[in-house]
Every structure is written in structure tokens, then in C-alpha cells.
Design a protein around this motif. Structure first.
Motif, PDB file in Angstrom:
ATOM      1  N   LEU A 111       0.827  -1.209   0.000  1.00  0.00           N
ATOM      2  CA  LEU A 111       0.000   0.000   0.000  1.00  0.00           C
ATOM      3  C   LEU A 111       0.860   1.259   0.000  1.00  0.00           C
ATOM      4  N   ALA A 112       1.950   1.266   0.758  1.00  0.00           N
ATOM      5  CA  ALA A 112       2.839   2.427   0.783  1.00  0.00           C
ATOM      6  C   ALA A 112       3.462   2.666  -0.576  1.00  0.00           C
ATOM      7  N   VAL A 113       3.872   1.592  -1.233  1.00  0.00           N
ATOM      8  CA  VAL A 113       4.474   1.726  -2.565  1.00  0.00           C
ATOM      9  C   VAL A 113       3.462   2.290  -3.549  1.00  0.00           C
ATOM     10  N   VAL A 114       2.224   1.777  -3.496  1.00  0.00           N
ATOM     11  CA  VAL A 114       1.177   2.283  -4.387  1.00  0.00           C
ATOM     12  C   VAL A 114       0.920   3.762  -4.110  1.00  0.00           C
ATOM     13  N   SER A 115       0.874   4.125  -2.847  1.00  0.00           N
ATOM     14  CA  SER A 115       0.659   5.529  -2.493  1.00  0.00           C
ATOM     15  C   SER A 115       1.787   6.407  -3.025  1.00  0.00           C
ATOM     16  N   GLU A 119       1.801   9.407  -6.031  1.00  0.00           N
ATOM     17  CA  GLU A 119       2.203  10.728  -5.521  1.00  0.00           C
ATOM     18  C   GLU A 119       1.330  11.184  -4.352  1.00  0.00           C
ATOM     19  N   ASP A 120       0.885  10.235  -3.556  1.00  0.00           N
ATOM     20  CA  ASP A 120       0.146  10.558  -2.333  1.00  0.00           C
ATOM     21  C   ASP A 120       1.131  10.492  -1.172  1.00  0.00           C
ATOM     22  N   ALA A 121       1.864  11.565  -0.939  1.00  0.00           N
ATOM     23  CA  ALA A 121       2.932  11.581   0.056  1.00  0.00           C
ATOM     24  C   ALA A 121       2.384  11.405   1.465  1.00  0.00           C
ATOM     25  N   LYS A 122       1.218  11.976   1.734  1.00  0.00           N
ATOM     26  CA  LYS A 122       0.663  11.884   3.080  1.00  0.00           C
ATOM     27  C   LYS A 122       0.343  10.429   3.448  1.00  0.00           C
ATOM     28  N   ALA A 123      -0.316   9.749   2.522  1.00  0.00           N
ATOM     29  CA  ALA A 123      -0.641   8.348   2.789  1.00  0.00           C
ATOM     30  C   ALA A 123       0.629   7.515   2.932  1.00  0.00           C
ATOM     31  N   THR A 124       1.623   7.850   2.113  1.00  0.00           N
ATOM     32  CA  THR A 124       2.893   7.117   2.201  1.00  0.00           C
ATOM     33  C   THR A 124       3.517   7.267   3.581  1.00  0.00           C
ATOM     34  N   VAL A 125       3.476   8.504   4.110  1.00  0.00           N
ATOM     35  CA  VAL A 125       4.058   8.753   5.431  1.00  0.00           C
ATOM     36  C   VAL A 125       3.293   8.001   6.511  1.00  0.00           C
ATOM     37  N   VAL A 126       1.959   8.059   6.457  1.00  0.00           N
ATOM     38  CA  VAL A 126       1.152   7.402   7.494  1.00  0.00           C
ATOM     39  C   VAL A 126       1.342   5.885   7.453  1.00  0.00           C
ATOM     40  N   ILE A 127       1.288   5.330   6.243  1.00  0.00           N
ATOM     41  CA  ILE A 127       1.446   3.873   6.133  1.00  0.00           C
ATOM     42  C   ILE A 127       2.853   3.462   6.561  1.00  0.00           C
ATOM     43  N   GLY A 128       3.854   4.251   6.133  1.00  0.00           N
ATOM     44  CA  GLY A 128       5.221   3.952   6.544  1.00  0.00           C
ATOM     45  C   GLY A 128       5.380   4.003   8.053  1.00  0.00           C
ATOM     46  N   THR A 129       4.672   4.958   8.692  1.00  0.00           N
ATOM     47  CA  THR A 129       4.723   5.049  10.151  1.00  0.00           C
ATOM     48  C   THR A 129       4.124   3.807  10.797  1.00  0.00           C
ATOM     49  N   MET A 130       3.037   3.308  10.213  1.00  0.00           N
ATOM     50  CA  MET A 130       2.412   2.100  10.754  1.00  0.00           C
ATOM     51  C   MET A 130       3.362   0.910  10.669  1.00  0.00           C
ATOM     52  N   VAL A 131       4.015   0.771   9.518  1.00  0.00           N
ATOM     53  CA  VAL A 131       4.969  -0.332   9.347  1.00  0.00           C
ATOM     54  C   VAL A 131       6.123  -0.184  10.326  1.00  0.00           C
ATOM     55  N   LEU A 132       6.628   1.046  10.436  1.00  0.00           N
ATOM     56  CA  LEU A 132       7.768   1.297  11.311  1.00  0.00           C
ATOM     57  C   LEU A 132       7.416   1.015  12.767  1.00  0.00           C
ATOM     58  N   LEU A 133       6.260   1.509  13.206  1.00  0.00           N
ATOM     59  CA  LEU A 133       5.857   1.276  14.596  1.00  0.00           C
ATOM     60  C   LEU A 133       5.659  -0.210  14.879  1.00  0.00           C
ATOM     61  N   SER A 134       4.946  -0.884  13.984  1.00  0.00           N
ATOM     62  CA  SER A 134       4.699  -2.314  14.180  1.00  0.00           C
ATOM     63  C   SER A 134       6.007  -3.088  14.275  1.00  0.00           C
ATOM     64  N   THR A 135       6.946  -2.769  13.375  1.00  0.00           N
ATOM     65  CA  THR A 135       8.219  -3.503  13.343  1.00  0.00           C
ATOM     66  C   THR A 135       9.083  -3.167  14.558  1.00  0.00           C
TER      67      THR A 135
END
Length: 917
Positions: A111-115, A119-135
């Protein structure tokens, strides 16, 4: 440099760090031969087995009396500790990768890659944060728990008896003592108890029954040495080992004088030369070659996997519907695709690995405070699922401090002669150390007899084993004859006795005297005393070597009787376990009378007792019926115990086994959860999943309860996530079909999901209702699916109420007003999702009858506050949210109150119909 040393150095240079070897990667007993070791290694080891002893010692730069301390220290520094790679923690980067690599994080990454591509930078940041926090949360929690587990496991290290070289004259004397006397002498002056990690090639080690083989070794001296090596060769029966090699045998595993790491001594004694340690052993080389072999999932892992795939399959069904409905009704397929992926993220419990690890780690820490060491975290859940506990009697229901109470002749009268013979047997035996021998040697009446051993010379020994259930030593007081002194279980001793000593004379053991003997032993047993028979015979001084064949024609001289009182905590612990749905069964090698007396003292019903000889005649169906009728089983061999445990598991029971002896090792391995103690023999500790630093049965109750609390907290998260996410998707489907715009933007959906996940980080620290830990708990994916379908639509009812509120009351009907609509549902969705944490965490009325732990209250309160304030904060524009009108908040309170009331009512209906695990 010789071939073996060259292989060692090459192996060390090429070794790989990490978790290379799973416990179950080796073939199971009886399945077949293990994989072949590399040819160079096999050739080198066979060469050392067949070479003359002097040459083998020279090859390893060792000596006839072992290594000196400086030599051993230098080799330990150069070759490293005696352990295989699976005992070492993963490098941080591999651990980080494993924390990231799960289906949920991979889906988020897509999903982050698709975002990013759209060019949806906001979604990329939020999804990346979710992955980062979970990991990162999982990485930190697992790292802490792994380090704690390593510190705890270090408290339960196995040891070996090592002969370290003395100097000068003392060295020569020791060499003559060991290789000349063939273990007939007493304990060596330079014998040391060392951790097996400190062993190095060239060391000499002393082995006896119950010892794990800590390295690959060559036998130097052996006395009736039998080794169980089924894990290596598939041979179901123990194999006898000798000091001499076989030059005609080229196969590595067939060498009669080689011992392999991971096997164990069943009976007999030996001194062995360490040939290879750690990764350079046969076990280590096969571990390297078997690193790709996957371990068999445990019941716990199977349950987690089944739940995970249930949620994933649900997502695979629902997400395409969301995509099609939004694409067809809105006409914007790229936006519909991104929204569908956001829904998929909402359906995935990406915090599940972290929640599982945290709850298990917390359980391990709690148990460690009660002096319980968890070797395998998954075992905590098995503790909670256990519904049958099988336990040995001696040392578990009874105390460790066995006292010698009586020493009598064959008809029950006190006898000093019997005490003398028992003392000589216990003093000179070098095999399996047990509490009975210690009780004899520590007996107060023997303090004046300490000079007795100085008048005798040991000639030979026939070690104990669990088939004969007796052992013998041969001593010489005068050089004109030898005395074979044998002690053991009464029935087994009577089988080799032909006479009895009556008033100083040896009389035939006829039927009348046999009846009197049995009466005398039964009277002792009925007093709760454990009886060991003592017999002897004189032999010619010309005989130098003795074996089991010499144990015949003995004269029964009497008995030594021991008092093994029950533990003070045993009765209370058994009652507590029974109250929590755990049935206790006693598996013991002792006789029926003593066992019945102890069971009566601890409040365990033992009206009917089944014995080992009776079990021998039963088929599997009969054993299954017997297990349902009987709670106490006596006169069992190790294979009997294993067979009974497997029969219980075949009935669908989750079986725990508590034992500490070599005779308990097969059953410990066969059980769902093996429990042993720090004072147990090496093979028992190796086979166990849980180690008790104190033999306190009340700790078992705490372990059971902690396992159930751990399971309950994991189940809370899965139930909350599954039901809440199902309700959200159902609401999305309805809204997507009728609204001219998306009910929530992908970015908003992701933020909502992220906040909700953060609110559940404190679940591992939550309280658990007492009612939930009264019965065993097991995975039930079918129940989870039913729960999800039952409670999920409840939230949808109030989501639709929110839709109607925003549409009809606040006129948010056009794409231009979609920000207001989405903000209103964002707040309702987040607050109802967070509220469900408290509604579903307990079958009781939340806040009134059952209150969450402070960390969970604080975390959910914080997230709800953020959800309320975010639309009014400076960040609202970033997430395309807007402030809600004042009239919205009374409706919000009404929606939340109605949601709580309806959920509580339907929860009672669900409990009446389906129960609540």
C-alpha cells in the motif's frame, strides 16, 4: 596439521551465525538415520575411533590424565564455547528483518508503494509510520524478552564432570588410577564440575546414568555403558558402548567406542575423551546441513497461524467488493483501488505479532519472579491450555529430603549388618547418584562407621538400570574372597535371591519364608516407607570382572527403609489445580502401597491403582479406557510413562508432565509441556520446556493461571480487531453504495487505524477476570469467526446512525461537504473502535464489574482524546478534516452510550448461547 584439525579450522571459518538449527529438525526416534556428515569429518572421526589410544591422545595434544587448566583455557579461547549456533541470538539486522517479515507488514508495504507511485505523500508517510511502529515495537519487545530469557536460561546450565590434569607425581598417580583401575577407585582428586560450554577437545569427562553426552567423545573406559542415540540413528533401544573400536566397521555411527553430542547415558559408567565440541560435532555438522528444515509448528503456533489466515481470507473476500462498489458508483477506479487497499489495511491485525510477543514475554517475566524459568515462550500458552498434569511421585509430591528410617533383617527386626552392607554399596557405587544413597551415607548412626570403607577395596561395579532396578558393587576386605553387595527394588531382588539370612544362618528361600518376607515389606510400605532390599554373596578372589550375570544365587540379608514425607504444599496445590480444571495423574516407578499412602496424605484419590505389568498386557484401546478410570499408575518403566502420555494426547488432552529423573525423560519429550527442576538430571532438563528453580507445586498453579491470562489477553486483541474491522468494512460497503463520495478518505482511514492500534499496545498488561482462568483455554478459530460475525455488525448499526446524522441533520450531502461528513464518521468510528476494547475485554459489565488495568485505561483515554481534538487541531487541514459543529457532540454521546448498552445486552445473549472463552 591432522585431518580433523584441518576440518575444524575450515568449519570455523565457514560457520554461519544465527538460528541455524531447530529442535525438531533431527529425525524422530525410529524414523530413520540422520543425514550423513561431510566425508572429511566422518573419516577423521572414524580414524580417531580406530587409532591406538596413544595416537588419538597425541592427535588431540591431550594426555593420559586429561588437559591442564592453561591448555584448556587456550583452546576455549581459540575454538569458542561448546555450543551449536542455534543457542546464539540472531544478529540484530536479521532479527529486525524477521520482525518486519509478516503478511500484515508486507500488505502495508504494498500500500505504501502504491501511495508513493500515485504521488500521495501523506498516505505514504502514514502507512510507513504504521509499518515502522509495528516492526520497531516488536523488535524492541522481542529483544528485551530474548535477553531476559537468555539470562534466565543461564541459571539452568547443564554441567559435566571433567578430569583436569594435575602436575608431577600426582598426574602419574591419577593416570594409573583411572586407566589401571577401570573406574574401580573412588572419586578423582582433580575431578571438576564444569559447564558443558567450557569443554574443549582433549578433555576427559566422567559419565554415568542420566548424563547428557556433551560433545563427540571416544570411550576410554566403560562399565556396562548403554547409550540412547535414537535421535542420531533411529535405533529405539539403547546401544552398548565399549572402550575398544572396530577396525572392520567404516560407518561413523556404528563405531562402538564413539559417543555423540545430544545422546544420553541410560545406564553404566565411563570415562571419555572429548574429540569435538560445538559446531564441529556430528550434531553441529548435521545442524548446518539441516538448517533449511522447518521445525514442526507447535499447537500455539498452529493456533496463531489459523487465526491469522482466517483474517487474511476474510480480507481477500471483502476488499474486492469494496473496490467494485466504489469503482462502479464513483467512476474513479484509481481512488477506489487506493481506498480498497486502505480497507485491507484496516482488516489486518498488524500489531498481532507484537501483542503476542509482549504478552508471552510479560508472562515469562512474571513466572521468573516465582523462580520458574521458561525455556520456550510458546510453552506459557500451553500451560494455560493444559488439562491433565502427569507427575512423578518422588521429589514432586514428596520432599527431596529422604531420611533413612529403618534398617531391618528379612523379618523386620533392626539389624546393623544390613546397615553395614547398604553403606558399603552406597559408598563405593559411582553410577547414578540418587537421594537414597545420600540418605544412607548421611545417616547419623554411620558417623562412627566412616572408617569402615577404609578396610575395604573396591573390585568392580554393576551399575543400576531401569530394567533390573538394582545395582551391585564388589568389594574385598580380605584378599581371600570378594563380596558382591546388591541393593534394589524388592521384587527384582527376590528374583535373584535363593537364600535368606535368618539369625546369622543362610536358609533356603522357600514358600513359607517368602510369605514372611512379603509380609515384612508390606508392613513397612503401609507405614509410608520406601523399601530397598539388600543382598550379598561371597565369590572367589580370582574373579576380577563382574557383570549382570553374576547377580544370581544371592542371600537376602534385609532392608533399608526410607521416609519420603509429602510436601507441605502438595495437598493445597492439587486442590488448586483441580479447582482450575487440571486433572492430576501420578506416574511412578514405586510400588502400590507406598504410593497409595502418599496419595492419601496429599488428598489424591487412589482407590484403584494400575501397575506397569498390567499395562504391558493392554492394547491402546484398553489403555485409553484405563486412563479414564485410574489416576494413579505404579511400577512404571520410562517407556510405560511415555506410552501413557501419548495415549492421553491421542484423546485430545493437553498434557503436562512433571519429572526430574532419567526415567522421566521420554515422557517429558512426549508431553505438550515438559516441566522439570533445576536439580534434575541433564537429560530431564534438556527435554523440559519449563524449569522450576524450586520444587513448589503451588508454582504450577501460578504457571497455569499465568498461561491463561496470557492467552486471554491475546484473544482480546484478536476479538477486538476482528469484530471492529468487520463492522467497519460492512459500514463502508453500505456507505459506498449510496454516497456520492467516499465515506472516509484513504489517509483518514489509515490514521484512524494507526491510532486504534496504538491504543491496544497496553493490552498485554491488562487485568484478566478470575472467571476466565478457571478452565483450560485453547485456540478455536471457528469461535472467533462466529464472534466476528455476531459483534461486527453492532458497530455498523451506529455507523449508519452517524451517516444519517451527518446527512439529514448537518446536511453533509454533496462532495463539497464531504469533509464534514468524513470528520463526523472519523470521530465516531475511532471512539467506538476504542470503546469496544473495554466492551469486549470482559464478559462482565465494563467499568462497573470489571475495570481495565491503568495502562490500558490511560492509553485508550489518550487515543479517544486525540480523536476528539484532531478535527479541531492545526493538523486537521493536513488530514482533510474539519471542525465539527457544537450540536454534533450530544449526538456523539448518545451514539456511544447506545453502542455500549446494546453491546452489553447482546454480549449477555452471546454468552448464554455460546459461552465465553
Amino acid at each position: 596439521m591432522n585431518l580433523l584439525h584441518a576440518w575444524f579450522d575450515t568449519f570455523l571459518r565457514s560457520r554461519r551465525a544465527g538460528n541455524l538449527f531447530g529442535r525438531r529438525a533431527m529425525p524422530e526416534a525410529g524414523v530413520g538415520r540422520a543425514a550423513a556428515a561431510p566425508p572429511a569429518f566422518s573419516t577423521a572421526l572414524v580414524g580417531l575411533a580406530q587409532a591406538p589410544l596413544e595416537q588419538a591422545l597425541a592427535t588431540l595434544a591431550s594426555h593420559a590424565d586429561g588437559l591442564g587448566e592453561p591448555e584448556a583455557a587456550e583452546r576455549l579461547a581459540r575454538l569458542g564455547p561448546n555450543e551449536v549456533d542455534h543457542e546464539k541470538p540472531l544478529p540484530w539486522w536479521r532479527h529486525l528483518w524477521q520482525c518486519y517479515r509478516n503478511p500484515f507488514n508486507l500488505l502495508l508495504t504494498v500500500l505504501a508503494v502504491v501511495s508513493w507511485l500515485t504521488e500521495d505523500a501523506k498516505a505514504t508517510v502514514v502507512i510507513g509510520t504504521m509499518v515502522l511502529l509495528s516492526t520497531l515495537i516488536r523488535f524492541i519487545q522481542e529483544g528485551r524478552s530474548n535477553r531476559a530469557a537468555e539470562r534466565l536460561k543461564a541459571l539452568v546450565g547443564n554441567t559435566a564432570r571433567v578430569l583436569r590434569r594435575a602436575s608431577g607425581t600426582e598426574a602419574a598417580e591419577l593416570a594409573d588410577q583411572y586407566f589401571g583401575a577401570h573406574l574401580h577407585s573412588r572419586q578423582p582428586a582433580r575431578q571438576q564440575e564444569l559447564s558443558i560450554r567450557e569443554l574443549v577437545p582433549g578433555d576427559h569427562i566422567v559419565l554415568s546414568a542420566g548424563d547428557m553426552i556433551p560433545a563427540d567423545c571416544r570411550v576410554l573406559t566403560a562399565k556396562d555403558l548403554f547409550v540412547a542415540q535414537a535421535a542420531m540413528t533411529g535405533e529405539s533401544l539403547p546401544v552398548e558402548k565399549f572402550a575398544d573400536g572396530d577396525a572392520t566397521q567404516a560407518a561413523l555411527l556404528e563405531q562402538p567406542n564413539l559417543l555423540f553430542m545430544g545422546t544420553n547415558v541410560v545406564s553404566g559408567t565411563a570415562i571419555a575423551l572429548v574429540l569435538a565440541t560445538g559446531n564441529r560435532t556430528y550434531f553441529g555438522t548435521i545442524a548446518q546441513r539441516s538448517s533449511a528444515t522447518k521445525a514442526t509448528p507447535t499447537a500455539f503456533q498452529t493456533g496463531i497461524n489459523s487465526v491469522s489466515w482466517l483474517l487474511i481470507r476474510f480480507a481477500l473476500v471483502m476488499v474486492p467488493f469494496v473496490l467494485l462498489i466504489n469503482g462502479l458508483t464513483k467512476g474513479n477506479w484509481s481512488e477506489a483501488f487506493l481506498f480498497a487497499l486502505s480497507v485491507a489495511v484496516g482488516l489486518t491485525p498488524e500489531m498481532l505479532p507484537m501483542i503476542v510477543t509482549s504478552t508471552l514475554a510479560k508472562g515469562a517475566v512474571q513466572l521468573s519472579r516465582r523462580k520458574v524459568i521458561v525455556k520456550r515462550l510458546d510453552a506459557i500458552q500451553n500451560f494455560g491450555a493444559m488439562d491433565v498434569l502427569c507427575t512423578d511421585k518422588t521429589g514432586t509430591l514428596t520432599q527431596d529430603r529422604i531420611a533413612l528410617e529403618r534398617h531391618t533383617d528379612v523379618f523386620g527386626h533392626d539389624s546393623q549388618d544390613v546397615l553395614k552392607f547398604a553403606y558399603l554399596n552406597s559408598h563405593f557405587q559411582t553410577g547414578l547418584t540418587n537421594l537414597l544413597d545420600r540418605a544412607v551415607l548421611e545417616h547419623v548412626e554411620l558417623q562412627s562407621e566412616l572408617r569402615l570403607a577404609q578396610d575395604y577395596r573396591k573390585v568392580d561395579e554393576v551399575p543400576f538400570d531401569f530394567q533390573r532396578r538394582r545395582m551391585s558393587v564388589v568389594v574385598s576386605e580380605c584378599e581371600d574372597h570378594h563380596e558382591l553387595i546388591c541393593k534394589g527394588a524388592v521384587e527384582e531382588m527376590l528374583a535373584v535371591c535363593s537364600t535368606v539370612r535368618e539369625n546369622g544362618r543362610d536358609m533356603p528361600l522357600d514358600a513359607q519364608r517368602l510369605a514372611r518376607v512379603r509380609q515384612a515389606t508390606e508392613e513397612l510400605n503401609e507405614e509410608g516407607l520406601r523399601v530397598v532390599a539388600v543382598a550379598m554373596k561371597e565369590t572367589a578372589a580370582s574373579q576380577a570382572v563382574y557383570s549382570q550375570a553374576d547377580e544370581h544365587g544371592l542371600t537376602l540379608v534385609g532392608y533399608v527403609a526410607f521416609l519420603d514425607p509429602p510436601k507441605e504444599s502438595a495437598a493445597q496445590a492439587l486442590q488448586a489445580l483441580a479447582a482450575h480444571g487440571v486433572e492430576v495423574k501420578v506416574f511412578t516407578g514405586d510400588n502400590e502401597l507406598v504410593t497409595a499412602r502418599v496419595c492419601a496424605q496429599v488428598g489424591l484419590q487412589a482407590d484403584t491403582i494400575l501397575t506397569g505389568p498390567q499395562i504391558e498386557r493392554m492394547d491402546d484401546a484398553a489403555i485409553a479406557q484405563a486412563l479414564a478410570r485410574h489416576r494413579v499408575f505404579t511400577r512404571l518403566t520410562p517407556l510405560h510413562k511415555e506410552r501413557l502420555v501419548r495415549a492421553l494426547r491421542a484423546q485430545g488432552k493437553v498434557v503436562g508432565f512433571l519429572g526430574d529423573g532419567i526415567n522421566d525423560a521420554p515422557a517429558l519429550r512426549a508431553a505438550d509441556i515438559g516441566i522439570s527442576v533445576d536439580s534434575a538430571v541433564d537429560i530431564a532438563k534438556e527435554a523440559a520446556d519449563i524449569i522450576l528453580l524450586e520444587k513448589n507445586l503451588m508454582v504450577l498453579e501460578e504457571g497455569v493461571l499465568q498461561g491463561r491470562r496470557t492467552f486471554s489477553n491475546m484473544l482480546k486483541y484478536i476479538r477486538m480487531t476482528a469484530s471492529s474491522n468487520f463492522g467497519n468494512v460492512f459500514s463502508v460497503l453500505v456507505a459506498s453504495a449510496f454516497l456520492p463520495f467516499l465515506p472516509m478518505l484513504p489517509l483518514q482511514l489509515l490514521v484512524q487505524n494507526l491510532l486504534y492500534d496504538i491504543s491496544q499496545i497496553a493490552i498485554p498488561f491488562d487485568n484478566v477476570d478470575e472467571e476466565l482462568v478457571r478452565k483450560p483455554l485453547q485456540w478455536n478459530p471457528a469461535d472467533l469467526g462466529r464472534f466476528m460475525l455476531f459483534f461486527g455488525p453492532i458497530s455498523s448499526i451506529f455507523d449508519l446512525s452517524c451517516f444519517a446524522l451527518m446527512w439529514y441533520v448537518f446536511d453533509a450531502r454533496t462532495p463539497a461537504d464531504q469533509g464534514l461528513f468524513q470528520s463526523g464518521w472519523f470521530v465516531v468510528g475511532l471512539l467506538t473502535q476504542t470503546l469496544i476494547v473495554h466492551m469486549i475485554r470482559t464478559p462482565k459489565v465494563p467499568f462497573l464489574q470489571s475495570l481495565a488495568a491503568p495502562p490500558l485505561l490511560l492509553m485508550t483515554g489518550l487515543i479517544m482524546a486525540i480523536g476528539v481534538l484532531l478535527p479541531m487541531s492545526p493538523l486537521a487541514g493536513y488530514f482533510k478534516l474539519q471542525a465539527l459543529p457544537p450540536g454534533y457532540w450530544p449526538f456523539l454521546v448518545a451514539i456511544l452510550f447506545g453502542y455500549a448498552v446494546l453491546t452489553t445486552l447482546l454480549k449477555k445473549l452471546y454468552i448464554r448461547r455460546f459461552g465465553w472463552q
